[in-house]
Motif scaffolding. Sequence first.
Motif, mmCIF file in Angstrom:
data_model
loop_
_atom_site.group_PDB
_atom_site.id
_atom_site.type_symbol
_atom_site.label_atom_id
_atom_site.label_comp_id
_atom_site.label_asym_id
_atom_site.label_seq_id
_atom_site.Cartn_x
_atom_site.Cartn_y
_atom_site.Cartn_z
ATOM 1 N N GLN A 179 0.797 -1.219 0.000
ATOM 2 C CA GLN A 179 0.000 0.000 0.000
ATOM 3 C C GLN A 179 0.839 1.284 0.000
ATOM 4 O O GLN A 179 0.492 2.239 -0.693
ATOM 5 C CB GLN A 179 -0.968 -0.001 1.181
ATOM 6 N N PHE A 182 1.652 2.034 -3.569
ATOM 7 C CA PHE A 182 0.491 2.618 -4.254
ATOM 8 C C PHE A 182 0.342 4.087 -3.887
ATOM 9 O O PHE A 182 0.112 4.932 -4.749
ATOM 10 C CB PHE A 182 -0.792 1.870 -3.880
ATOM 11 N N CYS A 186 0.878 5.765 -7.201
ATOM 12 C CA CYS A 186 -0.355 5.559 -7.963
ATOM 13 C C CYS A 186 -1.504 6.499 -7.609
ATOM 14 O O CYS A 186 -2.325 6.819 -8.466
ATOM 15 C CB CYS A 186 -0.847 4.113 -7.782
ATOM 16 N N TYR A 187 -1.588 6.923 -6.332
ATOM 17 C CA TYR A 187 -2.754 7.691 -5.896
ATOM 18 C C TYR A 187 -2.898 9.017 -6.630
ATOM 19 O O TYR A 187 -4.001 9.554 -6.741
ATOM 20 C CB TYR A 187 -2.703 7.955 -4.396
ATOM 21 N N HIS A 190 -4.758 7.780 -9.606
ATOM 22 C CA HIS A 190 -5.798 6.788 -9.345
ATOM 23 C C HIS A 190 -6.181 6.809 -7.866
ATOM 24 O O HIS A 190 -6.207 5.767 -7.203
ATOM 25 C CB HIS A 190 -5.302 5.384 -9.737
ATOM 26 N N LEU A 199 -10.108 4.028 -12.628
ATOM 27 C CA LEU A 199 -9.425 3.146 -11.668
ATOM 28 C C LEU A 199 -9.023 3.916 -10.415
ATOM 29 O O LEU A 199 -8.415 4.978 -10.496
ATOM 30 C CB LEU A 199 -8.172 2.545 -12.319
ATOM 31 N N ARG A 200 -9.402 3.401 -9.263
ATOM 32 C CA ARG A 200 -9.076 4.036 -7.991
ATOM 33 C C ARG A 200 -8.385 3.011 -7.098
ATOM 34 O O ARG A 200 -8.952 1.958 -6.798
ATOM 35 C CB ARG A 200 -10.367 4.563 -7.351
ATOM 36 N N LEU A 201 -7.142 3.294 -6.689
ATOM 37 C CA LEU A 201 -6.347 2.326 -5.930
ATOM 38 C C LEU A 201 -6.217 2.658 -4.460
ATOM 39 O O LEU A 201 -5.492 1.977 -3.739
ATOM 40 C CB LEU A 201 -4.942 2.219 -6.546
ATOM 41 N N ASP A 202 -6.881 3.698 -3.987
ATOM 42 C CA ASP A 202 -6.776 4.029 -2.570
ATOM 43 C C ASP A 202 -7.842 3.308 -1.764
ATOM 44 O O ASP A 202 -7.958 3.533 -0.590
ATOM 45 C CB ASP A 202 -6.889 5.539 -2.357
#
Length: 202
Positions: A179, A182, A186-187, A190, A199-202
Amino acid sequence: TVIAVSSTALVQTFGRLHVLVVHFPIALLLLAGLIEAFRLVRRKRGASPVAGTLLVLGSIAAIVAAGMGWILKGDDAIEGLLAVHLYAGIATAVVAIVAASLAPLATRKPEVTGLYRAWVFALAILVGVTGHFGGAMNYGSGYLTEALFPPSDATPPVAGAQVIAVSGTRPIDFAHDVQPIFAKSCYECHGPDKKKGGLRLD
């Protein structure tokens, strides 16, 4: 062969032109602000005819850009940076309309010059704020300042450094090991502020 294009696809394509059209109101409205700032320094009363024309054109462009932005957001929830950017863009269009409406009045009645210029300068500030949040959505929250003030956790790359795989003694823990990657990588695109590609990775 006949290629069928749905009206929804055409509308979405129109919305995606937002990134192209949005630069017109930015340039026109900021130039109007610069002209009026120059006239203020020169102690000239009344509205500049050139600035008035730029405000009218910039208002039209701002309305079109705000509409395109609304289309571009699609079905995404309006929250985070998107909400700030979107509503600041709409506010910019409204303030631009007011400033453009005051320009001819300030030309006929020089005593209105102060009120007119207050709206023009507020508009220039609002354009900058709206653009800042638009840039933050695309490039990250520190886009304008990270070159001057790098994040404290940023470590410069070491010349000749190599990545070496090390076998661990414990199993990989998502919250501890994955995490944070990410969150760092990534946040930005996303996460809660921007959901690129849905796409949402949180």
